[in-house]
Design an enzyme around this catalytic site. Structure first.
Site, short mmCIF file in Angstrom:
data_model
loop_
_atom_site.label_atom_id
_atom_site.label_comp_id
_atom_site.label_asym_id
_atom_site.label_seq_id
_atom_site.Cartn_x
_atom_site.Cartn_y
_atom_site.Cartn_z
N HIS A 141 0.79 -1.14 -0.05
CA HIS A 141 -0.04 0.03 0.16
C HIS A 141 0.97 1.22 0.17
O HIS A 141 1.98 1.04 0.44
CB HIS A 141 -0.62 0.11 1.07
CG HIS A 141 -1.70 -1.04 1.74
ND1 HIS A 141 -1.28 -2.15 2.10
CD2 HIS A 141 -2.90 -1.12 1.53
CE1 HIS A 141 -2.47 -2.90 2.22
NE2 HIS A 141 -3.53 -2.44 1.74
N GLU A 272 -10.81 -6.72 -4.78
CA GLU A 272 -10.61 -7.87 -3.77
C GLU A 272 -11.94 -7.72 -2.90
O GLU A 272 -12.09 -6.82 -2.06
CB GLU A 272 -9.74 -7.41 -2.70
CG GLU A 272 -9.08 -8.55 -1.72
CD GLU A 272 -7.89 -8.22 -0.98
OE1 GLU A 272 -6.94 -7.70 -1.57
OE2 GLU A 272 -7.83 -8.38 0.22
N GLU A 308 -9.56 -13.33 -1.77
CA GLU A 308 -8.70 -13.79 -0.48
C GLU A 308 -9.36 -14.90 0.31
O GLU A 308 -10.74 -14.67 0.60
CB GLU A 308 -8.56 -12.41 0.38
CG GLU A 308 -7.92 -12.68 1.69
CD GLU A 308 -7.43 -11.49 2.33
OE1 GLU A 308 -7.05 -10.58 1.88
OE2 GLU A 308 -7.44 -11.43 3.60
N HIS A 311 -11.26 -13.72 3.46
CA HIS A 311 -12.31 -13.05 3.09
C HIS A 311 -13.64 -13.98 2.56
O HIS A 311 -14.94 -13.71 3.00
CB HIS A 311 -12.15 -12.02 1.98
CG HIS A 311 -11.15 -10.92 2.40
ND1 HIS A 311 -10.89 -10.15 1.44
CD2 HIS A 311 -10.61 -10.64 3.78
CE1 HIS A 311 -9.80 -9.28 2.10
NE2 HIS A 311 -9.76 -9.53 3.50
N ASP A 336 -5.08 -13.89 -2.75
CA ASP A 336 -4.47 -13.51 -1.61
C ASP A 336 -4.42 -14.69 -0.65
O ASP A 336 -5.43 -14.98 -0.06
CB ASP A 336 -5.23 -12.23 -0.80
CG ASP A 336 -4.49 -10.82 -0.99
OD1 ASP A 336 -3.65 -10.72 -2.18
OD2 ASP A 336 -4.82 -10.05 -0.45
N ASP A 347 -11.01 -11.40 10.45
CA ASP A 347 -10.07 -11.72 9.51
C ASP A 347 -8.71 -12.04 10.02
O ASP A 347 -7.99 -11.13 10.22
CB ASP A 347 -10.12 -10.51 8.49
CG ASP A 347 -9.49 -10.65 7.19
OD1 ASP A 347 -9.09 -11.62 6.84
OD2 ASP A 347 -9.24 -9.49 6.62
N ASP A 349 -5.86 -13.39 9.13
CA ASP A 349 -4.88 -13.35 8.11
C ASP A 349 -3.78 -14.28 8.51
O ASP A 349 -2.70 -13.85 8.71
CB ASP A 349 -4.37 -11.82 7.91
CG ASP A 349 -5.40 -11.06 7.26
OD1 ASP A 349 -5.87 -11.36 6.26
OD2 ASP A 349 -4.86 -9.71 7.17
N ASP A 379 -1.08 -12.33 1.95
CA ASP A 379 -1.67 -11.26 2.75
C ASP A 379 -1.90 -12.14 4.16
O ASP A 379 -3.21 -12.19 4.39
CB ASP A 379 -2.93 -10.92 2.20
CG ASP A 379 -3.65 -9.75 2.86
OD1 ASP A 379 -2.89 -9.27 3.58
OD2 ASP A 379 -4.55 -9.10 2.22
C1 XUL Z 1 -7.67 -6.53 4.28
C2 XUL Z 1 -7.14 -6.89 3.05
C3 XUL Z 1 -6.16 -5.76 2.26
C4 XUL Z 1 -5.89 -5.85 1.06
C5 XUL Z 1 -5.05 -4.69 0.40
O1 XUL Z 1 -8.71 -7.41 4.73
O2 XUL Z 1 -7.03 -8.05 2.70
O3 XUL Z 1 -4.76 -5.94 2.86
O4 XUL Z 1 -5.46 -7.16 0.44
O5 XUL Z 1 -5.81 -3.52 0.83
CO CO Z 2 -6.11 -9.13 0.92
#
Ligand code: XUL
Ligand code: CO
Length: 476
Positions: A141, A272, A308, A311, A336, A347, A349, A379
């Site tokens: 980012h 996304e 992702e 998600h 992702d 989330d 991650d 991610d």
């Molecule tokens: C948030 C997410 C972000 C995006 C990029 O849940 O996945 O990191 O991948 O903005």
């Molecule tokens: Co993401």
């Protein structure tokens, strides 16, 4: 009661102290002298060599057991199936802080500031990391890699300075950006969203930020650009004009497409999907919702999706479902690669370590013929309690090994063909003249009613789900 009150006050004070200490954390004692004002000299990851493939019997945590970059699977090298990428924000900006606790990770090269000098040092650490890990791509980012500014001009100047260094490091090591994006959710100005904010000034600011992020991604030879709708959604429909916000979002995307073309950026624009968090309802809820949005606004040919896995599960789907939805709509652009926790509802991650899940993912990817110019972006972040520098490597290694196992298993299933045959047989009643008529849209209700009467009660075959599961397991 009074004692409880005092205790609570003390706990709150402690939390505030932690938060303050966390933000201004300076070098740990053993690194004094390294984290001063001068540029970092030497290695960021001393003692860690380039990670090599050592095969499944290796007990060396800093080696690949399954990911063998040059190995060919179904006519393509593993590295080309995956195009693995490191997410700068998790790996180099993740601190382990959560709503209940202070940061737990104090990487030796951090000096506790968000200065330009620190941003450049981190960028050098990023390149040493991806070089040692043997990954060719990274994702960012705008605000992860460079400090924000008091004004847009200042923020852009900061970004330019860090990006110039990134470009130099990329050229030295032959690395590339898989995708870039703009952080449109952290700053308070984005509290109502960015492109879907009720404030025109915020819409314009977001546009300016995306314009710059597109330019920077292009300059860094990015192959894709991602729009994750950070706060593009609503908290309550009572105070929200959903139709107007969605129209604004479409206008924003149109402007991004136009600008991409204007600057000659040929990378893929990716959306996304995510169902909620941070807003109660995010507009890009899942792959199907996003595909519908793109079709409604005539944008379907201009975008693909970045799926992702965490998600996907938040939206009540499996990752495989989301990938297949994207694939059959011609929208599978990038993954992702991460996972959530079945017992935790947000989330998280995490690095994906479930081999069966990885196999299902790779079945979709193979059926799609790969996902280039997209790839697999981690991610994913270390758990809060994993605090050693080597954990950054170990986490990526197991993430890559898991996907490699998934690829091998999926290839075995495809080469074996039994699963495909099971599916083919399930629909064989349509492999007939009348089936072909239906599929070609040439069977009307009068005709079908005639046939139904003629044939009587249809015979219905078993779905063979357990057999399908048995076949899948035989490949794991
Ligand atoms: C948030 C997410 C972000 C995006 C990029 O849940 O996945 O990191 O991948 O903005
Ligand atoms: Co993401």
């Amino acid at each position: 009661m009074k004692t409880w009150g005092i205790l609570l006050l003390l706990l709150c004070l402690q939390a505030v102290t932690y938060a303050v200490i966390g933000e201004s954390q300076t070098c740990p004692a053993e690194n004094v002298g390294k984290c001063d004002d001068s540029d970092w000299e030497g290695e960021f990851f001393p003692g860690i060599n380039k990670i090599k493939y050592e095969g499944p019997s290796s007990k060396n945590p800093l080696s690949f057991k399954w990911y063998n970059a040059e190995e060919e699977i179904l006519g393509k090298k593993m590295k080309d199936w995956f195009r693995f990428s490191v997410a700068f924000w998790h790996t180099f900006r993740g601190t382990g802080a959560d709503p209940f606790g202070a940061p737990t990770k104090y990487w030796p090269w951090e000096d506790g500031t968000n200065s330009l000098k620190m941003a450049k040092r981190r960028m050098r650490a990023n390149f040493e990391f991806i070089n040692k890990l043997g990954v060719d791509w990274w994702c960012f980012h705008d605000r992860d890699i460079a400090p924000d500014g008091e004004t847009l001009e200042e923020a852009n100047a900061n970004l330019d300075e860090v990006v110039a260094l990134a470009k130099e490091l990329q050229m030295q090591s032959n690395k590339k950006v898989l995708w870039g994006t703009a952080q449109l959710f952290m700053h308070p100005r984005y509290m109502h969203g960015a492109a879907t904010s009720s404030e025109l000034g915020v819409y314009a600011y977001a546009a300016a930020q995306v314009k710059k992020a597109l330019e920077v991604t292009h300059y860094l030879v990015g192959e894709n650009y991602v729009f994750w709708g950070g706060r593009e959604g609503y908290q309550s429909l009572l105070n929200t004009d959903m139709e107007r916000e969605l129209n604004h979002l479409a206008r924003f995307f149109e402007a991004a497409v136009a600008y991409k073309k204007k600057i000659g950026f040929n990378g893929t624009l990716l959306i996304e999907p995510k169902p909620q968090e941070p807003t109660k309802h995010q507009y890009d809820w899942d792959a199907a919702t996003t595909a519908n949005f793109l079709r409604k606004y005539g944008l379907i040919g201009e975008f693909k999706l970045n799926i992702e896995c965490n998600h996907a599960t938040l939206s009540g789907h499996s990752c495989h479902h989301e990938l297949e939805t994207a694939r059959i709509n011609g929208l599978l652009g990038n993954i992702d690669a991460n996972t959530g926790d079945p017992q935790v509802g947000w989330d998280t991650d995490q690095f994906l370590v479930d081999i069966q899940e990885a196999t299902m993912i790779m079945l979709s990817v193979i059926r799609n013929g790969g996902i280039a110019p997209g790839g697999f972006n981690f991610d994913a972040k270390l758990r809060r309690e994993s605090t050693d520098v080597e954990d950054l490597f170990i986490a990526h290694i197991i993430g890559m090994d898991t996907m490699a196992r998934g690829l091998k298993n999926a290839a075995t299933l495809i080469e074996d063909g039994t699963l495909a045959e099971l599916v083919r047989k399930r629909y064989q009643s349509f492999d007939t003249e009348i089936g072909a008529q239906i599929e070609a849209g040439k069977a009307d209700f009068d005709f079908l009613e005639k046939k139904a009467k003629e044939w009587g009660e249809p015979k219905v075959a078993s779905a063979k789900q357990e057999l399908a599961e048995m076949i899948l397991q035989s490949a794991l």
